[in-house]
Structures are given as structure tokens and as C-alpha cells.
Scaffold this motif. Sequence first.
Motif, PDB file in Angstrom:
ATOM      1  N   GLY A 295       0.802  -1.222   0.000  1.00  0.00           N
ATOM      2  CA  GLY A 295       0.000   0.000   0.000  1.00  0.00           C
ATOM      3  C   GLY A 295       0.832   1.269   0.000  1.00  0.00           C
ATOM      4  N   GLN A 296       2.028   1.224  -0.598  1.00  0.00           N
ATOM      5  CA  GLN A 296       2.923   2.377  -0.599  1.00  0.00           C
ATOM      6  C   GLN A 296       2.523   3.408  -1.648  1.00  0.00           C
ATOM      7  N   ASP A 297       3.088   4.590  -1.497  1.00  0.00           N
ATOM      8  CA  ASP A 297       2.932   5.662  -2.478  1.00  0.00           C
ATOM      9  C   ASP A 297       3.562   5.223  -3.800  1.00  0.00           C
ATOM     10  N   LEU A 298       2.825   5.324  -4.894  1.00  0.00           N
ATOM     11  CA  LEU A 298       3.296   4.870  -6.204  1.00  0.00           C
ATOM     12  C   LEU A 298       3.667   6.018  -7.133  1.00  0.00           C
ATOM     13  N   THR A 299       3.799   7.212  -6.581  1.00  0.00           N
ATOM     14  CA  THR A 299       3.999   8.402  -7.399  1.00  0.00           C
ATOM     15  C   THR A 299       5.218   8.301  -8.309  1.00  0.00           C
ATOM     16  N   ARG A 300       6.361   7.970  -7.739  1.00  0.00           N
ATOM     17  CA  ARG A 300       7.596   8.000  -8.525  1.00  0.00           C
ATOM     18  C   ARG A 300       7.595   6.928  -9.619  1.00  0.00           C
ATOM     19  N   VAL A 301       7.056   5.760  -9.331  1.00  0.00           N
ATOM     20  CA  VAL A 301       6.988   4.725 -10.360  1.00  0.00           C
ATOM     21  C   VAL A 301       5.997   5.130 -11.446  1.00  0.00           C
ATOM     22  N   ALA A 302       4.906   5.786 -11.060  1.00  0.00           N
ATOM     23  CA  ALA A 302       3.938   6.268 -12.052  1.00  0.00           C
ATOM     24  C   ALA A 302       4.583   7.297 -12.982  1.00  0.00           C
ATOM     25  N   ILE A 303       5.375   8.196 -12.414  1.00  0.00           N
ATOM     26  CA  ILE A 303       6.096   9.179 -13.238  1.00  0.00           C
ATOM     27  C   ILE A 303       7.053   8.465 -14.185  1.00  0.00           C
ATOM     28  N   LEU A 304       7.773   7.483 -13.667  1.00  0.00           N
ATOM     29  CA  LEU A 304       8.731   6.744 -14.495  1.00  0.00           C
ATOM     30  C   LEU A 304       8.053   6.076 -15.681  1.00  0.00           C
ATOM     31  N   ILE A 305       6.963   5.366 -15.440  1.00  0.00           N
ATOM     32  CA  ILE A 305       6.309   4.635 -16.524  1.00  0.00           C
ATOM     33  C   ILE A 305       5.665   5.602 -17.511  1.00  0.00           C
ATOM     34  N   ALA A 306       5.128   6.723 -17.007  1.00  0.00           N
ATOM     35  CA  ALA A 306       4.596   7.748 -17.906  1.00  0.00           C
ATOM     36  C   ALA A 306       5.721   8.343 -18.756  1.00  0.00           C
ATOM     37  N   ALA A 307       6.891   8.545 -18.140  1.00  0.00           N
ATOM     38  CA  ALA A 307       8.040   9.077 -18.883  1.00  0.00           C
ATOM     39  C   ALA A 307       8.526   8.079 -19.931  1.00  0.00           C
ATOM     40  N   TYR A 308       8.495   6.801 -19.583  1.00  0.00           N
ATOM     41  CA  TYR A 308       8.907   5.760 -20.526  1.00  0.00           C
ATOM     42  C   TYR A 308       7.983   5.765 -21.751  1.00  0.00           C
ATOM     43  N   ARG A 309       6.684   5.878 -21.513  1.00  0.00           N
ATOM     44  CA  ARG A 309       5.735   5.938 -22.626  1.00  0.00           C
ATOM     45  C   ARG A 309       6.022   7.150 -23.516  1.00  0.00           C
ATOM     46  N   HIS A 310       6.216   8.310 -22.887  1.00  0.00           N
ATOM     47  CA  HIS A 310       6.466   9.538 -23.646  1.00  0.00           C
ATOM     48  C   HIS A 310       7.771   9.419 -24.439  1.00  0.00           C
ATOM     49  N   TYR A 311       8.783   8.840 -23.809  1.00  0.00           N
ATOM     50  CA  TYR A 311      10.081   8.639 -24.465  1.00  0.00           C
ATOM     51  C   TYR A 311       9.925   7.787 -25.724  1.00  0.00           C
ATOM     52  N   LEU A 312       9.158   6.701 -25.632  1.00  0.00           N
ATOM     53  CA  LEU A 312       8.982   5.800 -26.773  1.00  0.00           C
ATOM     54  C   LEU A 312       8.068   6.387 -27.843  1.00  0.00           C
ATOM     55  N   ALA A 313       7.071   7.139 -27.424  1.00  0.00           N
ATOM     56  CA  ALA A 313       6.049   7.608 -28.359  1.00  0.00           C
ATOM     57  C   ALA A 313       6.428   8.892 -29.077  1.00  0.00           C
ATOM     58  N   CYS A 314       7.163   9.781 -28.397  1.00  0.00           N
ATOM     59  CA  CYS A 314       7.340  11.131 -28.938  1.00  0.00           C
ATOM     60  C   CYS A 314       8.678  11.367 -29.620  1.00  0.00           C
ATOM     61  N   LEU A 315       9.730  10.721 -29.127  1.00  0.00           N
ATOM     62  CA  LEU A 315      11.065  10.836 -29.721  1.00  0.00           C
ATOM     63  C   LEU A 315      11.602  12.261 -29.721  1.00  0.00           C
ATOM     64  N   LYS A 316      11.063  13.103 -28.797  1.00  0.00           N
ATOM     65  CA  LYS A 316      11.546  14.474 -28.642  1.00  0.00           C
ATOM     66  C   LYS A 316      11.563  14.815 -27.157  1.00  0.00           C
TER      67      LYS A 316
END
Length: 479
Positions: free
Chosen positions: A384-405
Amino acid sequence: MENQHNFDHSGVPCGILHIGVGNFHRAHQAFFINQLLSDPDQADWGICGVCLLPSDKNTFHNLTAQGLRYTLTVCGRDGQDEVHEVNSIKQLLWAVEQPEAVLDKIADPAIKIITLTITEGGYNLDKSTQSFIWDNDAVEHDLQRPSAPKTVFGFIAEGLRRRRANQAGGITILSCDNLQHNGEAAKQAFTTFIAEQDENLSTWVSDNVTFPNSMVDRITPTTTAQDVERLNKKSGVADKAPVYCEDFIQWVVEDNFIAGRPALERVGVEFTDNVEPFENMKLSLLNASHTLLSYPSMLKGYRKVDEAMQDDDVRAFIKKFMDEDITPHVPAPQGTDLEEYKQTLLERFGNKSVSDQVSRLCGDGLSKFPVYIVPNLKKMIAAGQDLTRVAILIAAYRHYLACLKDDSGSTYEINEPWLTQQDLDLIQNEDPLAFLAIPPFKHLNLTDNSEFSTLYTNYVDRIKREGMRNVLANQSTSY
């Protein structure tokens, strides 16, 4: 700069065959062996390196042209460098041109250990289930034509078949890759393939081959053409294949060698009955933190890790992740001060002399997330821990793969060798939740976790609208 002069190892026979003669091997295992070979009673443990891939052509030819010797520049956190001449690789084979020589070397009775650095994805195991992947043209070829292998599995199988025929005795296969329980992963991959190809050989392997677990650690960047010029100017050596690395080094190995081993404890290698606590600490803190900093740093515009670590927001992001998200799940190995270990990691990441590439840390995320992030993410969800940092990471990973900028509009290239067309479709899907069905995350059912999915979709939107810099800046101010 201090030059380290080493003993002449000419005439040393090979007791180890190593597959994957990249920079990490040459800065880590080959360096340890180089130190050990100066002991007269350890002179049988030279390395026969095997370059398996067509892309290894330059490494093979550059090292061969200079008698397999190369320079290793060890970059101190205090700004002081040491240059070592390494000549523990006594023979080098390129499987593309010398397949028979590779097979015969595996069967050579003098070879007692096969070591591997074939990357996390090289074991051909499903990222979620850890089952062997049969849907692979090269694997299918090796099943049908055992005597003319293409894959590491085919080479090992045929080499062991010849070893059995030669009555050359048992052998140890030692993974030196960043995988949890890497010996068990190697055993799963090789024994599964061999059982399918040759049932009789499978029985022999079960009695004559051991697969110890190990943990390896040393930051070793890719060497660019500019690095070659810089390193050679420092060393005064015209080296076609120099390597540089940080001053920290660690190797912890399960002591399970069926045919004997070098006395590497003399040069700082730690042998143990249980690698898991060291492995968990390293993968959960160092490798996971590398992954955590990689995609946000790339999107903020950083291309060097040490430069990203000078960013207070990036540094705070990583420290919070280490202290609050991961430390509860990392029991310290005996004799290890976990707070000191974490502080040392931050210093290592910020080592300007090493200047690792952010792009290298971003590469092959599909293989890294299941190993470095997912195991502790499962524990965090259960606790039941705070998932904020992992959520940011996975969102950043998606943006990195999708946008290429990145935030400034600068482009970058991605290195994701295992992406399928289905994965690409999920990445480009307008619904950000679709991304959570790619292999590293699909078995976690993250879309059913309302806390995570809300955080994640929020950060996908914010990274797109505000940029990574503002997202991390807002996180930093809340710490």
C-alpha cells in the motif's frame, strides 16, 4: 594520472571461455583475472573470448590487431585516473568466421568455466513468465541443424555435445549479466533448449554442468570515437579498443564450480553460499535508480548521467525513490551499511570522469523493467505504498517511446530491440492505459489499480502539457 604496470601474461593457457567481449566484461571480469594471473599458481586461468555477433566485427579486429591487449582507464571520483594494461584475454574467436573453433574450444578439457555477458534479453526468456521463447527463427534453425549453430544456445549445446564425446569432464556456466538469480535464468534457458534438442545431452548436462548465481557491478560507458582519442591522449598508448570505467567494482559469486575455479578472492571477489541479498540490493537500488533517472533525464534534455545528477530535482527524485520506495524491501547483506551504500551510489552516478550516456541507460527498457522495477513495484502495491515516482517513471517511458523528442524539441534515437508491432501499436494508442499492456507491465493488471492508473494517466497528460522539467520541479518542491 597514474599508470599501472602489469605482469607479462604471455604463454598463459585459457581456463575460461567468455561469450560477449564487450566493454563491461573487459572492465570487470577480465580486469579481475588480469590481476590474478600474476600469481604463479593461478596461471591456468587465461580467457578465451568469443565474439558471437556480426556487430562484434570491429571489436574482434581491433583487439586482434593489437595482440588482444588493451588499456582500461579507471576514473576516480576524486578526479584521479589510473590506466591499466589488460592482457588476460589470451585468445579471441569470432563465431561468424570461426564457428568450428568456438565449438572445439567449448569441448577443450582445459576450459573449466564458461562466463557470459549476453545482456538481460540475451537469455531469450519471456519477460513475464520466464519461459523460454520458441518463436524465434534462429532458435528454430539451431533445433533443426545442431552442428551449425547461430545462437548462444546452439553453440553451447553443440560444444557440450563435443565435450561429452571428448570425455572432457564437467564445466560451469557463470552468468555475469544483470538478472535476478542470473544463474537460475541461465540454467532455465540452456537446459530448456538442450532438453528440446537432445534428450541424451540433457541428462549429461544435469550431472556435469553447474550454474552459479552472481552479482556484478561496475559502471562502464560505451566508448565513442571521441573517447578513444581522449583516453589515448591520457594514456600515451595508441589503443584501438580502450575502455574506461568508474573506480567502484564488485563481484559476488555463489561458490558452485563443478570443475574448479580461480582463486579470485585474492583480488577482491566475494564468494558466498547466497548471492541473493547482494543481488537484491544492487538491482533494486543501483539498476532501478539508473532506470528511474534515465527517461526523465532524457526528456529534460540531458545526455550525460553526471550532468543530470547535478540537477537538484533529478537528484531529489532518485533519493526519495531509494529511501522511501525501495529501502523497505532491501535487507542489507551482512557487513553492508545501506545508508553508506546509497550515498556511494549517488556519488558514483555523479562521477564526471565516467560521464555515462543517458541513452545507454534508456536502451532495452523492455528487458530492464521486468528485472529492475517490476519486482519491487509488486511489493510496493502489496504494502500500500505511495506509487507516485513509479507512475512518473512509466509515464516518462511511454512519452520517451512515443514522442522521440525532449522538452526542448531535440530528437533522440531509441534502442529497443525486442519491440514488436503490437507493442508499437500500444505505444501509439491515444489511450495511455493501453501502454500498460506491453510486456513488462501486462501481467501486473495496473489498469485495475485505481490509485496507480489515476497517477499514471495524470502524469502522462502533465508530461505532454507541461514538460518533464516542470513535472519533476513540482515533485521536488513537495519533498
